[in-house]
Every structure is written in C-alpha cells, then in structure tokens.
Design a protein around this motif. Sequence first.
Motif, PDB file in Angstrom:
ATOM      1  N   ASN A   1       0.827  -1.220   0.000  1.00 50.87           N
ATOM      2  CA  ASN A   1       0.000   0.000   0.000  1.00 50.87           C
ATOM      3  C   ASN A   1       0.858   1.266   0.000  1.00 50.87           C
ATOM      4  O   ASN A   1       0.525   2.254  -0.665  1.00 50.87           O
ATOM      5  CB  ASN A   1      -0.936  -0.002   1.211  1.00 50.87           C
ATOM      6  CG  ASN A   1      -2.053  -1.026   1.071  1.00 50.87           C
ATOM      7  OD1 ASN A   1      -2.483  -1.347  -0.045  1.00 50.87           O
ATOM      8  ND2 ASN A   1      -2.494  -1.563   2.201  1.00 50.87           N
ATOM      9  N   ASN A   2       1.953   1.206   0.765  1.00 53.64           N
ATOM     10  CA  ASN A   2       2.857   2.367   0.794  1.00 53.64           C
ATOM     11  C   ASN A   2       3.494   2.613  -0.566  1.00 53.64           C
ATOM     12  O   ASN A   2       3.661   3.754  -0.999  1.00 53.64           O
ATOM     13  CB  ASN A   2       3.949   2.154   1.851  1.00 53.64           C
ATOM     14  CG  ASN A   2       3.422   2.317   3.262  1.00 53.64           C
ATOM     15  OD1 ASN A   2       2.473   3.062   3.493  1.00 53.64           O
ATOM     16  ND2 ASN A   2       4.010   1.609   4.193  1.00 53.64           N
ATOM     17  N   LYS A   4       2.224   1.903  -3.431  1.00 50.06           N
ATOM     18  CA  LYS A   4       1.202   2.455  -4.325  1.00 50.06           C
ATOM     19  C   LYS A   4       1.095   3.969  -4.150  1.00 50.06           C
ATOM     20  O   LYS A   4       0.864   4.702  -5.109  1.00 50.06           O
ATOM     21  CB  LYS A   4      -0.151   1.802  -4.046  1.00 50.06           C
ATOM     22  CG  LYS A   4      -0.254   0.356  -4.521  1.00 50.06           C
ATOM     23  CD  LYS A   4      -1.628  -0.212  -4.195  1.00 50.06           C
ATOM     24  CE  LYS A   4      -1.736  -1.674  -4.648  1.00 50.06           C
ATOM     25  NZ  LYS A   4      -3.045  -2.260  -4.292  1.00 50.06           N
ATOM     26  N   LYS A   5       1.254   4.414  -2.906  1.00 46.85           N
ATOM     27  CA  LYS A   5       1.152   5.843  -2.624  1.00 46.85           C
ATOM     28  C   LYS A   5       2.388   6.603  -3.116  1.00 46.85           C
ATOM     29  O   LYS A   5       2.291   7.756  -3.527  1.00 46.85           O
ATOM     30  CB  LYS A   5       0.980   6.068  -1.120  1.00 46.85           C
ATOM     31  CG  LYS A   5      -0.320   5.509  -0.557  1.00 46.85           C
ATOM     32  CD  LYS A   5      -0.370   5.680   0.960  1.00 46.85           C
ATOM     33  CE  LYS A   5      -1.628   5.048   1.542  1.00 46.85           C
ATOM     34  NZ  LYS A   5      -1.641   5.154   3.024  1.00 46.85           N
TER      35      LYS A   5
END
Length: 226
Positions: A1-2, A4-5
Amino acid sequence: NNLKKCKFLWPFVLLFFLHVLWLIRANDLTGAINDINSKLPLIIFTLAIGSVSLTKKQLCFILQVFAAAVLISTLVSLLVYLGLYTPKKPVDNIRRISIFISHIRLGLMSLMSICIILYLWFKKRDKLQFWHKIILCVAILWLSYFIVLVQTVTSWVALFVVLIVALIVYRKHLKKWQKIAIVTFFAVTCVTGAIFVENVVTNFYKIRDTNTELPELTKQGNPYFH
C-alpha cells in the motif's frame, strides 16, 4: 500500500528494468549481468525505503548514518592515498583510492552527504553548539576537497547544479554573507575547472620527447618521418 502511494518511486523501478530489457542486445552477457548486479542495491534500497512509513526522526537518523558512512569511506581512501593502508588491488592512479565502490559513485555520495549535512544543519541550527558547527564545517570542506581529489567530473557538474538550485530556492532564507560564500565558492570552482580543462587539452596536444631510439630508414632504404 505504501508503494502504491509513493508514485515517484516507480520511474526509478522502470529505469532499472530498462537495463534488464536491453539484455537482449548485449554482446557480453556476463558483463551485462554483472552491471545489473552492481545496480541491484539501488533498486532494493529505493523499494525498501518506499515500502515503510518513516517518521522525520527516523529519516534524519538514516541520513546521518549515510553521511557518516560516506565520510568514513573517504577517510579510508585518504589512508590509501597517503600510503598508510595498502589494499589488495594495486593503486595505479588517484581514482583507485576508492576501494569499496566506484570513485564516481563515491564522489556523488560525497556531494549528497554535503547536502545532507547542510540540510540537518539548517533543521537543527538552534540546537547546535559552536563545536558542532566546527565539525560540520570541517566535514563539508573535506568532502568538497575529496570530490576534487578523486577527479570525478560528474560530481563537479552535479556540484554546480546543486549550488545554482540552492541559490535560487533558498535565496530568501540566506543571509548576505552566505550568498557571497556560495557565489565565491561557485566562482572559484568554475575557475579551477576551467584551468583543469585547459591543462588537459594542452597536455593532449603537446608532443613529448620519449627518448626512444627510432629507426631512421625503412627496410627499403626510405627515410622515416617521425
């Protein structure tokens, strides 16, 4: 998720895979794979940093460790240069004093360390004591000299760019003496670089007497023109 950011990381990943893609055009496959292997730490480090959420304190700690490691590496190179430490591989020119990594990479890392030291100095300027500032000044001066010592032109060019960008971005926050110091350093570096280039060009076109006894006539008796 990190990850992706952190969209700014993906161009670095794509640049790495561009090397992998061009393996199909490699004449020397072993050399190409070794080149990719040498660049693996760059992509791994980028993904590792991008995959975790770091606090400002943790990030500052990582930057401090990096700058300290580079500083130690340059001091080891100084020991090699002074002949106080003899590495396994022979040191046949000044660029070989960097025994851990390429002198070009170490030069760029030295430049990055200068930027880190200045950044941390600016962030913690109210907490720094006088002797802290002396140590930081010595570290900056030494790293700047090391870049010149190992003769990595890539780092010189990068240094020019950093100075120009810093002067433009932080001109409102800099005091008058700081602006004068940056401009003076930039001017001195430009003059030094120009003298170096002129010296290289002059030496390239200068014919040296090698004191070698050359034959005066060919096998057919015709005179040589040396």
